[in-house]
Design a protein around this motif. Structure first.
Motif, mmCIF file in Angstrom:
data_model
loop_
_atom_site.group_PDB
_atom_site.id
_atom_site.type_symbol
_atom_site.label_atom_id
_atom_site.label_comp_id
_atom_site.label_asym_id
_atom_site.label_seq_id
_atom_site.Cartn_x
_atom_site.Cartn_y
_atom_site.Cartn_z
ATOM 1 N N LEU A 191 0.787 -1.169 -0.060
ATOM 2 C CA LEU A 191 0.028 -0.017 0.190
ATOM 3 C C LEU A 191 0.889 1.267 -0.051
ATOM 4 C CD1 LEU A 191 -2.713 1.287 0.172
ATOM 5 C CD2 LEU A 191 -2.582 1.205 2.710
ATOM 6 N N GLU A 192 0.645 1.997 -1.060
ATOM 7 C CA GLU A 192 1.266 3.228 -1.011
ATOM 8 C C GLU A 192 0.297 4.486 -0.740
ATOM 9 O OE1 GLU A 192 3.694 6.367 -4.191
ATOM 10 O OE2 GLU A 192 3.498 4.408 -4.467
ATOM 11 N N VAL A 193 0.833 5.506 0.294
ATOM 12 C CA VAL A 193 -0.105 6.358 0.626
ATOM 13 C C VAL A 193 0.512 7.805 0.278
ATOM 14 C CG1 VAL A 193 -1.411 7.237 2.596
ATOM 15 C CG2 VAL A 193 -1.125 5.120 2.413
ATOM 16 N N THR A 194 -0.133 8.865 -0.401
ATOM 17 C CA THR A 194 0.258 10.150 -0.613
ATOM 18 C C THR A 194 -0.763 11.124 0.014
ATOM 19 O OG1 THR A 194 1.329 9.006 -2.450
ATOM 20 C CG2 THR A 194 0.941 11.496 -2.080
ATOM 21 N N VAL A 195 -0.407 11.840 0.807
ATOM 22 C CA VAL A 195 -0.989 12.977 1.464
ATOM 23 C C VAL A 195 -0.534 14.289 1.093
ATOM 24 C CG1 VAL A 195 -2.145 14.137 3.572
ATOM 25 C CG2 VAL A 195 -1.569 11.509 3.554
ATOM 26 N N TYR A 196 -1.286 15.061 0.346
ATOM 27 C CA TYR A 196 -1.039 16.313 -0.153
ATOM 28 C C TYR A 196 -1.955 17.567 0.252
ATOM 29 C CZ TYR A 196 0.207 20.343 -3.478
ATOM 30 O OH TYR A 196 0.280 21.509 -3.745
ATOM 31 N N GLY A 197 -1.288 18.693 0.859
ATOM 32 C CA GLY A 197 -2.260 19.760 1.137
ATOM 33 C C GLY A 197 -1.782 21.091 0.724
ATOM 34 N N ALA A 198 -2.515 21.933 0.292
ATOM 35 C CA ALA A 198 -2.043 23.339 -0.042
ATOM 36 C C ALA A 198 -3.199 24.375 0.365
ATOM 37 C CB ALA A 198 -2.074 23.483 -1.537
ATOM 38 N N LEU A 199 -2.638 25.454 0.861
ATOM 39 C CA LEU A 199 -3.251 26.734 1.532
ATOM 40 C C LEU A 199 -2.694 27.925 0.696
ATOM 41 C CD1 LEU A 199 -3.319 25.660 5.128
ATOM 42 C CD2 LEU A 199 -5.137 25.603 3.606
ATOM 43 N N GLN A 216 -8.849 33.076 -1.388
ATOM 44 C CA GLN A 216 -8.294 32.151 -0.413
ATOM 45 C C GLN A 216 -8.876 30.857 -1.162
ATOM 46 O OE1 GLN A 216 -9.658 32.960 3.552
ATOM 47 N NE2 GLN A 216 -7.939 33.832 4.213
ATOM 48 N N THR A 217 -7.820 29.944 -1.023
ATOM 49 C CA THR A 217 -8.208 28.427 -1.553
ATOM 50 C C THR A 217 -7.306 27.488 -0.553
ATOM 51 O OG1 THR A 217 -6.209 28.335 -3.190
ATOM 52 C CG2 THR A 217 -8.353 29.040 -3.890
ATOM 53 N N GLY A 218 -7.992 26.260 -0.460
ATOM 54 C CA GLY A 218 -7.394 25.059 0.399
ATOM 55 C C GLY A 218 -7.566 24.010 -0.180
ATOM 56 N N LEU A 219 -6.867 22.617 0.064
ATOM 57 C CA LEU A 219 -6.852 21.591 -0.652
ATOM 58 C C LEU A 219 -6.155 20.489 0.096
ATOM 59 C CD1 LEU A 219 -7.204 19.371 -2.964
ATOM 60 C CD2 LEU A 219 -5.000 20.416 -3.756
ATOM 61 N N ILE A 220 -6.986 19.290 0.452
ATOM 62 C CA ILE A 220 -6.128 18.259 1.269
ATOM 63 C C ILE A 220 -6.671 16.976 0.252
ATOM 64 C CG2 ILE A 220 -6.417 16.921 3.099
ATOM 65 C CD1 ILE A 220 -7.025 19.083 4.940
ATOM 66 N N ASN A 221 -5.733 16.261 -0.131
ATOM 67 C CA ASN A 221 -5.878 15.112 -0.894
ATOM 68 C C ASN A 221 -5.405 13.868 -0.474
ATOM 69 O OD1 ASN A 221 -7.210 14.543 -3.944
ATOM 70 N ND2 ASN A 221 -5.364 13.248 -3.412
ATOM 71 N N VAL A 222 -5.945 12.899 -0.210
ATOM 72 C CA VAL A 222 -5.192 11.553 0.155
ATOM 73 C C VAL A 222 -5.419 10.657 -0.848
ATOM 74 C CG1 VAL A 222 -5.300 9.724 2.012
ATOM 75 C CG2 VAL A 222 -5.688 12.190 2.556
ATOM 76 N N ASN A 223 -4.352 10.179 -1.314
ATOM 77 C CA ASN A 223 -4.244 8.933 -2.493
ATOM 78 C C ASN A 223 -3.885 7.626 -1.735
ATOM 79 O OD1 ASN A 223 -2.367 7.614 -4.572
ATOM 80 N ND2 ASN A 223 -4.320 8.485 -5.552
ATOM 81 N N TYR A 243 -11.413 23.936 -0.464
ATOM 82 C CA TYR A 243 -12.252 24.919 0.184
ATOM 83 C C TYR A 243 -11.919 26.373 -0.913
ATOM 84 C CZ TYR A 243 -12.963 29.281 2.754
ATOM 85 O OH TYR A 243 -13.603 30.793 3.072
ATOM 86 N N ILE A 244 -12.809 27.013 -1.286
ATOM 87 C CA ILE A 244 -12.809 28.375 -2.173
ATOM 88 C C ILE A 244 -13.475 29.596 -1.442
ATOM 89 C CG2 ILE A 244 -12.132 26.953 -4.291
ATOM 90 C CD1 ILE A 244 -15.171 27.755 -5.156
ATOM 91 N N ASP A 245 -12.704 30.530 -1.707
ATOM 92 C CA ASP A 245 -13.252 31.995 -1.328
ATOM 93 C C ASP A 245 -12.883 32.918 -2.253
ATOM 94 O OD1 ASP A 245 -14.359 34.421 -0.296
ATOM 95 O OD2 ASP A 245 -13.514 34.181 1.725
ATOM 96 N N GLU A 246 -13.331 33.047 -3.510
ATOM 97 C CA GLU A 246 -12.692 33.700 -4.499
ATOM 98 C C GLU A 246 -13.511 34.256 -5.419
ATOM 99 O OE1 GLU A 246 -9.978 31.101 -6.385
ATOM 100 O OE2 GLU A 246 -11.455 29.865 -7.145
ATOM 101 N N ILE A 247 -13.249 35.146 -6.535
ATOM 102 C CA ILE A 247 -14.144 35.480 -7.538
ATOM 103 C C ILE A 247 -14.275 34.816 -8.532
ATOM 104 C CG2 ILE A 247 -14.430 37.388 -9.592
ATOM 105 C CD1 ILE A 247 -14.874 38.506 -6.771
ATOM 106 N N PHE A 248 -15.569 34.238 -8.950
ATOM 107 C CA PHE A 248 -15.659 33.094 -9.829
ATOM 108 C C PHE A 248 -16.768 33.490 -10.923
ATOM 109 C CE2 PHE A 248 -18.561 29.314 -10.748
ATOM 110 C CZ PHE A 248 -17.620 28.526 -11.310
ATOM 111 N N VAL A 263 -17.907 31.607 -1.848
ATOM 112 C CA VAL A 263 -17.255 30.729 -0.851
ATOM 113 C C VAL A 263 -18.000 29.489 -0.924
ATOM 114 C CG1 VAL A 263 -17.337 30.690 1.638
ATOM 115 C CG2 VAL A 263 -17.191 32.873 0.394
ATOM 116 N N GLY A 264 -17.156 28.376 -0.903
ATOM 117 C CA GLY A 264 -17.814 27.026 -1.093
ATOM 118 C C GLY A 264 -16.830 26.167 -0.611
ATOM 119 N N LYS A 265 -17.302 24.903 -0.546
ATOM 120 C CA LYS A 265 -16.257 23.658 -0.434
ATOM 121 C C LYS A 265 -16.881 22.630 -1.001
ATOM 122 C CE LYS A 265 -18.726 22.410 4.370
ATOM 123 N NZ LYS A 265 -19.427 23.629 4.216
ATOM 124 N N GLN A 266 -16.063 21.538 -1.281
ATOM 125 C CA GLN A 266 -16.102 20.325 -2.090
ATOM 126 C C GLN A 266 -15.466 19.034 -1.522
ATOM 127 O OE1 GLN A 266 -14.123 18.920 -6.088
ATOM 128 N NE2 GLN A 266 -15.693 20.592 -6.591
#
Length: 387
Positions: free
Chosen positions: A97-105, A120-127, A146-151, A166-169
């Motif tokens: 099992l290979e696990v990759t955890v990536y986050g960005a703010l 503002q944007t945020g991301l957490i991804n677990v693979n 997470y996003i808080d930006e002009i769209f 403003v939203g989250k996915q």
């Protein structure tokens, strides 16, 4: 790392065996197994199967038309901060099992814009990735955004243009892959996504099914074809009639079939020069009269050059939209739109921890509906510090 661990374990096992023979010829096999297990456990505690990295980004720049407006542009300098982190678990022979955890703010603060003070944007991804059997593998992505930006929401909501969103996915995206002869492969990738928005946008649920086939060649180059079917179910939005009037007590959803090709080509064995091209065509079909129906064709082409210290990347993208029922500003022709964007980035790696960065980004929207049209440019400079 795992191969080194196995080799070191073998040497220590041999030493343990020879020592056991010399010290006590009548040592039971069970006792010897316990000693071997203790050695392996000690090695695993000393050698971590996890690798960690973190990057802090600091910089600033200038953005023209912060609000993405057709009639009331605002431009402003800004300061930007960002943080990336990654953790990778090396697959072991026992589980594979290979696990990759990536986050960005990311946080951008505008200094002179009256309407927008931040984005503002945020991301957490677990693979999770694991081989199942010979030529089979499975992976799963669990993602929170997470996003808080002009769209720009005008593509799918004609009464809403550009807005501060403003939203989250939350997404779950498993994939099952089968490797075939001749470095070819086939992959099935379903996805479930839940999107939450603050007003004025509506929440929705997405179901997606995608099948891809491809071939790997050269220096880890890849050519693939894909087809997908996506269903978007809105929570509260209503259908429209052919003219655009709301239809009460109706539910709106979109079916969005898409087909495309992706080609990534490395030109040298060290993979310093990369070319990437993508093309796709999408049909947006609403569940009602077809008022929101359109066809989108998109193409992008990019290059990356990586030297000893310098790297350069550039990408050009174009998307065209043709609507089936919505009219242009003069009501004599159908609504059409063309988006053209490009971005360029230059990085200089000063040392193993510090990288200097320059960037430029531009997007232009041309349409026969005046309120659709706008252009923005972004100039950036910053540093990336790995710690």
């Amino acid at each position: 790392m795992v191969e080194h661990l196995r080799y070191l374990s073998l040497l220590l096992l041999q030493c343990a065996w020879q020592s056991a023979q010399a010290q006590d010829a009548e040592l039971e096999n069970e006792e010897l197994d316990r000693q071997i297990a203790a050695i392996e456990k000690e090695l695993m505690e000393e050698i971590s199967v996890w690798n960690f990295s973190s990057n802090l980004r600091l910089g600033g720049g200038y953005k023209e038309n912060v609000t993405l407006s057709a009639f009331a542009e605002e431009s402003s300098p800004f300061g930007a901060t960002g943080l990336d982190f990654m953790a990778i678990r090396v697959p072991l022979a026992e589980d594979g099992l290979e696990v990759t955890v990536y986050g960005a703010l990311d946080d951008r603060r505008y200094l002179d814009a009256e309407t927008v003070d931040r984005e503002q944007t945020g991301l957490i991804n677990v693979n999770l990735e694991k081989p199942l059997a010979e030529s089979w593998s499975i992976e799963t992505d669990i993602r929170v955004i997470y996003i808080d930006e002009i769209f720009d929401a005008s593509l799918t909501e004609d009464d809403i243009g550009t807005v501060q969103v403003v939203g989250k996915q939350i997404s779950l995206e498993p994939a099952l892959r089968r490797d075939l002869p001749g470095n070819t492969w086939i992959e099935a990738r379903p996805e479930v996504t839940r999107q939450y928005f603050a007003e004025p946008l509506d929440d929705y649920l997405v179901y997606k099914r995608q099948v891809s086939v491809g071939v790997d060649y050269g220096y880890q180059s890849e050519l693939s074809l894909y087809a997908e079917i996506l269903r978007r179910d809105y929570d509260t939005r209503s259908q429209r009639d052919e003219i655009g009037f709301y239809m009460p007590d109706t539910d709106l959803n979109y079916d969005r079939p898409e087909q495309g090709v992706e080609w990534t080509h490395y030109w040298d064995s060290e993979r310093r020069i990369r070319m990437r091209t993508r093309w796709s065509i999408l049909e947006n079909n609403d569940s009602g009269s077809g008022y929101f129906d359109y066809q989108r064709e998109r193409v992008s082409h990019g290059w990356r050059f990586r030297g000893e210290a310098w790297s350069l990347a550039a990408t050009v993208r174009k998307s065209t939209y043709a609507y089936d029922l919505q009219r242009s500003a003069d009501f004599l022709s159908l609504r059409q739109r063309a988006d053209l964007s490009c971005d360029i980035s230059i990085d200089y790696e000063y040392n193993d921890q510090l990288t200097f960065q320059l960037g430029f980004e531009q997007e232009s929207i041309n349409s026969n509906v005046p309120q659709d049209e706008y252009r923005y440019r972004v100039y950036t400079a910053g540093i990336d510090w790995e710690f």
